[in-house]
Design an enzyme around this catalytic site. Structure first.
Site, mmCIF file in Angstrom:
data_model
loop_
_atom_site.group_PDB
_atom_site.id
_atom_site.type_symbol
_atom_site.label_atom_id
_atom_site.label_comp_id
_atom_site.label_asym_id
_atom_site.label_seq_id
_atom_site.Cartn_x
_atom_site.Cartn_y
_atom_site.Cartn_z
ATOM 1 C CD GLU A 1 -30.704 -24.878 26.266
ATOM 2 O OE1 GLU A 1 -30.078 -24.237 27.112
ATOM 3 O OE2 GLU A 1 -31.374 -24.336 25.381
ATOM 4 C CD GLN B 1 -36.358 -20.890 32.520
ATOM 5 O OE1 GLN B 1 -36.305 -21.921 31.874
ATOM 6 N NE2 GLN B 1 -36.019 -19.725 32.001
HETATM 7 C C1 GCO Z 1 -32.202 -22.418 27.913
HETATM 8 C C2 GCO Z 1 -33.503 -22.850 28.384
HETATM 9 C C3 GCO Z 1 -34.393 -21.812 28.849
HETATM 10 C C4 GCO Z 1 -34.029 -20.363 28.628
HETATM 11 C C5 GCO Z 1 -34.152 -19.928 27.194
HETATM 12 C C6 GCO Z 1 -33.900 -18.457 26.975
HETATM 13 O O1 GCO Z 1 -32.012 -22.289 26.732
HETATM 14 O O2 GCO Z 1 -31.347 -22.145 28.697
HETATM 15 O O3 GCO Z 1 -33.992 -24.005 27.966
HETATM 16 O O4 GCO Z 1 -34.349 -22.150 30.186
HETATM 17 O O5 GCO Z 1 -34.806 -19.569 29.419
HETATM 18 O O6 GCO Z 1 -33.256 -20.611 26.421
HETATM 19 O O7 GCO Z 1 -32.588 -18.159 27.331
#
Ligand code: GCO
Length: 488
Positions: free
Chosen positions: A217, A77
């Site tokens: 996640e 990112q």
């Molecule tokens: C997720 C991540 C990040 C995101 C953040 C905001 O939660 O998907 O770890 O990559 O950018 O959560 O959406």
């Protein structure tokens, strides 16, 4: 698992609209709702929250002296320059990203890390959750990029010199394109490749890092990549659903192996004792109609499947729920701490047509404050989840992500206060919360949403790569200073 109804975004151009509609499914999971907060919600946002009602100095005394005040980012990112990842390919495919932009440059952090870390230091942070992309380290099977490894060591060394403690994520969605083409996480036989990378990284940076969030996640990845077709490899439908369960199962097995690899490697090499957790996206699932039996039942199902099925598995070392038949894959728990990524709440409604989502759907948010993406802002959810995870696992907890998309920066300070206050509440009740990593240090590439959402404490001008510290970052700096001054 929660359904992913799309919501209508008020974007101007129709192409934009189409892509936005697709990518909004990401927040379908997080909450349905329009990109602009509804009038009622706006009013609420402006209203005095419990956070602003009490004095910071009072509640900030709850944070212990050694509390980790950090931010979080993810390599894909922000870094730029990784040409061999699945996201490099996917983001260049027309129609996949809301604003039509790819992740090849992002914030150019790979080249600007020194200045970015100086900024981080100047804002008083003593912790930082960052990632390393496997595709960057092993662009082609078996071919390790030693220059990239050395560069990454330089980044960790720079953090060490600034006394910013790194928490390293080993997998944050992104994969080498070559591994994805072999079937990625869907095949247990593929795990060997991933675990080789893990060993390689731990052996080569374990002298500079001792805290890890292995996988970021798992459920979000499985859902967006295999159920909703929004992320690579863009699978969906019923066959996608079955593949997503294999992904989760293999990620749990990998967790067991990683846990052992990390602990064994650190012991063998004489590195500091490691501390291993995951960064688990967790949500509050409340029934849309509080007294409706079907809504209550589906909310409970969504909660179990999304929040607990995977973590119960890695806690017991046995594959639970749809992941397996209680088969043992590890001797006891394969995590030392719980990492929670918390953003929002879903109001769950039974929907007969949502077959592939187990009849689970989300209600649009109409009566609550939301962020720029329409996700409900619900600070108390963090307190509820801290209790639930503490009661269930009795492990120390870190908030490995929590943040707001707020381009105007008008709501971020209040958001921070409100959520930190909920952590203080939990701390006062004896729950062990070790750290808070705000998402995100800087604006970044928000996957299928592109560069639109602004989560950063530091604003990025993507044309010039100029960094600008937001007002809310200064407010957080003051809160940290007060907490440190007044803490026990
Ligand atoms: C997720 C991540 C990040 C995101 C953040 C905001 O939660 O998907 O770890 O990559 O950018 O959560 O959406």
């Amino acid at each position: 698992m929660a359904s992913t109804e799309t919501r209508s975004k008020k974007t101007k151009k129709s192409a934009k609209k189409k892509a936005a509609k697709k990518s909004s499914a990401r927040s379908g999971l997080r909450s349905a709702g329009s990109i602009t907060a509804p009038a009622a919600a706006k009013k609420k946002t402006a209203k005095k929250s419990p956070a602003s009602a009490s004095r910071p100095a009072q509640w900030l005394t709850a944070f212990p002296k050694d509390f980790l005040w950090g931010t979080a980012t993810c390599a894909t990112q922000i870094d730029g320059g990784d040409l061999h990842s699945d996201w490099a390919k996917f983001s260049q495919t027309p129609g996949r990203i809301a604003d039509g932009k790819d992740c090849l440059v992002a914030c150019d952090h790979w080249n600007r890390f020194e200045d970015d870390y100086k900024l981080m230091k100047s804002l008083s942070f003593n912790a930082y959750r960052l990632g390393v992309d496997w595709s960057r380290m092993e662009p082609r099977p078996g071919e390790m990029d030693h220059a990239a490894l050395n560069h990454f060591r330089g980044m960790l060394d720079s953090l060490r010199k600034k006394s910013i403690r790194p928490l390293l994520t080993l997998n944050h969605f992104t994969l080498p394109q070559w591994w994805l083409e072999r079937g990625g996480w869907t095949k247990e036989s593929n795990l060997e490749n991933f675990l080789n990378f893990v060993s390689y990284i731990v052996e080569n940076v374990g002298d500079l890092v001792s805290e890890y969030t292995t996988i970021n996640e798992p459920n979000v990845y499985a859902m967006f990549s295999y159920m909703d077709g929004l992320w690579p490899p863009a699978k969906k439908g019923l066959s996608g659903y079955f593949q997503s369960m294999k992904v989760l199962r293999n990620m749990a097995i990998a967790q067991g192996r990683m846990y052992d690899i990390i602990h064994e490697t650190h012991a063998l090499k004489g590195f500091a004792r490691p501390y291993v957790g995951v960064a688990k996206h967790v949500r509050i699932f409340d029934p849309a109609r509080p007294d409706n039996r079907l809504d209550k039942d589906r909310a409970a199902e969504a909660e179990y499947r999304f929040n607990y099925m995977w973590t119960d598995s890695i806690h017991d070392g046995r594959l639970q729920g749809s992941l397996g038949k209680n088969e043992k894959f590890h001797d006891g728990p394969c995590w030392d701490f719980v990492g929670l990524n918390y953003y929002s709440r879903d109001r769950i409604r039974f929907r007969a047509s949502a077959i592939a989502h187990l009849f689970i759907s989300q209600e649009e948010v109409k009566d609550a404050p939301t962020n720029d993406l329409g996700w409900e802002i619900y600070p108390e959810g963090l307190y509820r989840l801290l209790h639930q995870f503490h009661d269930r696992y009795r492990l120390p907890i870190r908030i490995t992500e929590n943040g707001i998309a707020d381009a105007s920066d008008n709501r971020r300070e209040e958001f921070l206060m409100a959520h930190l206050q909920q952590i203080a509440r939990a701390l006062n009740e004896g729950i062990s919360v070790e750290g808070y990593y705000y998402w995100s240090f800087m604006d970044n590439f928000e996957w299928a949403e592109g560069y639109g959402p602004r989560f950063g404490l530091v604003e990025i001008d993507y044309e010039t790569q100029a960094r600008k510290v937001r007002k809310s970052a200064q407010s957080l700096k003051k809160m940290i200073a007060q907490a440190r001054k007044s803490s026990r």
